[in-house]
Design a protein around this motif. Sequence first.
Motif, PDB file in Angstrom:
ATOM      1  N   VAL A 298      -6.955 -34.605  12.670  1.00 49.85           N
ATOM      2  CA  VAL A 298      -6.996 -35.856  13.425  1.00 49.85           C
ATOM      3  C   VAL A 298      -8.314 -36.557  13.146  1.00 49.85           C
ATOM      4  O   VAL A 298      -9.370 -35.944  13.145  1.00 49.85           O
ATOM      5  CB  VAL A 298      -6.851 -35.580  14.934  1.00 49.85           C
ATOM      6  CG1 VAL A 298      -7.023 -36.851  15.730  1.00 49.85           C
ATOM      7  CG2 VAL A 298      -5.514 -34.940  15.223  1.00 49.85           C
TER       8      VAL A 298
ATOM      9  N   ASN B 234      -6.649 -29.932  17.116  1.00 49.06           N
ATOM     10  CA  ASN B 234      -6.887 -31.294  16.632  1.00 49.06           C
ATOM     11  C   ASN B 234      -6.144 -31.601  15.336  1.00 49.06           C
ATOM     12  O   ASN B 234      -6.628 -32.343  14.497  1.00 49.06           O
ATOM     13  CB  ASN B 234      -8.381 -31.559  16.435  1.00 49.06           C
ATOM     14  CG  ASN B 234      -9.094 -31.715  17.748  1.00 49.06           C
ATOM     15  OD1 ASN B 234      -8.494 -32.104  18.740  1.00 49.06           O
ATOM     16  ND2 ASN B 234     -10.367 -31.415  17.770  1.00 49.06           N
TER      17      ASN B 234
ATOM     18  N   ILE C 136      -2.489 -32.827  13.340  1.00 47.86           N
ATOM     19  CA  ILE C 136      -1.182 -33.473  13.417  1.00 47.86           C
ATOM     20  C   ILE C 136      -0.307 -32.784  12.387  1.00 47.86           C
ATOM     21  O   ILE C 136      -0.695 -32.654  11.229  1.00 47.86           O
ATOM     22  CB  ILE C 136      -1.276 -34.973  13.124  1.00 47.86           C
ATOM     23  CG1 ILE C 136      -2.127 -35.666  14.183  1.00 47.86           C
ATOM     24  CG2 ILE C 136       0.112 -35.593  13.059  1.00 47.86           C
ATOM     25  CD1 ILE C 136      -2.401 -37.122  13.902  1.00 47.86           C
TER      26      ILE C 136
ATOM     27  N   GLN D 204       1.661 -33.359  17.620  1.00 47.87           N
ATOM     28  CA  GLN D 204       0.319 -32.932  17.992  1.00 47.87           C
ATOM     29  C   GLN D 204       0.455 -32.124  19.278  1.00 47.87           C
ATOM     30  O   GLN D 204       1.080 -32.590  20.239  1.00 47.87           O
ATOM     31  CB  GLN D 204      -0.606 -34.124  18.189  1.00 47.87           C
ATOM     32  CG  GLN D 204      -2.039 -33.724  18.370  1.00 47.87           C
ATOM     33  CD  GLN D 204      -2.983 -34.925  18.305  1.00 47.87           C
ATOM     34  OE1 GLN D 204      -2.577 -36.056  18.518  1.00 47.87           O
ATOM     35  NE2 GLN D 204      -4.233 -34.659  18.027  1.00 47.87           N
TER      36      GLN D 204
ATOM     37  N   SER E 101       4.160 -37.190  18.368  1.00 47.61           N
ATOM     38  CA  SER E 101       3.106 -38.197  18.517  1.00 47.61           C
ATOM     39  C   SER E 101       3.364 -39.428  17.650  1.00 47.61           C
ATOM     40  O   SER E 101       2.643 -40.410  17.747  1.00 47.61           O
ATOM     41  CB  SER E 101       1.741 -37.601  18.182  1.00 47.61           C
ATOM     42  OG  SER E 101       1.728 -37.089  16.866  1.00 47.61           O
TER      43      SER E 101
END
Length: 106
Positions: A12, A24, A26, A76, A81
């Motif tokens: 991220v 953190n 994705i 996420q 997301s």
Amino acid sequence: MNSPEKVMKVPVIGPNRDDAPGDNSIHIDAYSENKRSAWNNFVLNCDQSTFFHLIEWKELIEKNFGHKAHYIMAFQDDKVSGILPLFEIKNILFGHSLISMPCVVY
């Protein structure tokens, strides 16, 4: 692209990345039928989405126009997301390309 082995992990990037729970990352994955409710729930709860983003629209385009769908999902912390609906188009006007939301004006 539809096999579960092809999952991409992306770090991220952004101002609050240290505040986010988890690792953190994705995770990018191709849509599959077992993710139908997760996809549609994300669409129904997103202010920027329209009914064109629902899986039912994907099925309508595939059935009536014969375009192959390449739907991509971002996760996420095990929650959707983001989504990216793409269709593979082959014709004289556009050539061979990926188009997000063909046959849609909005």
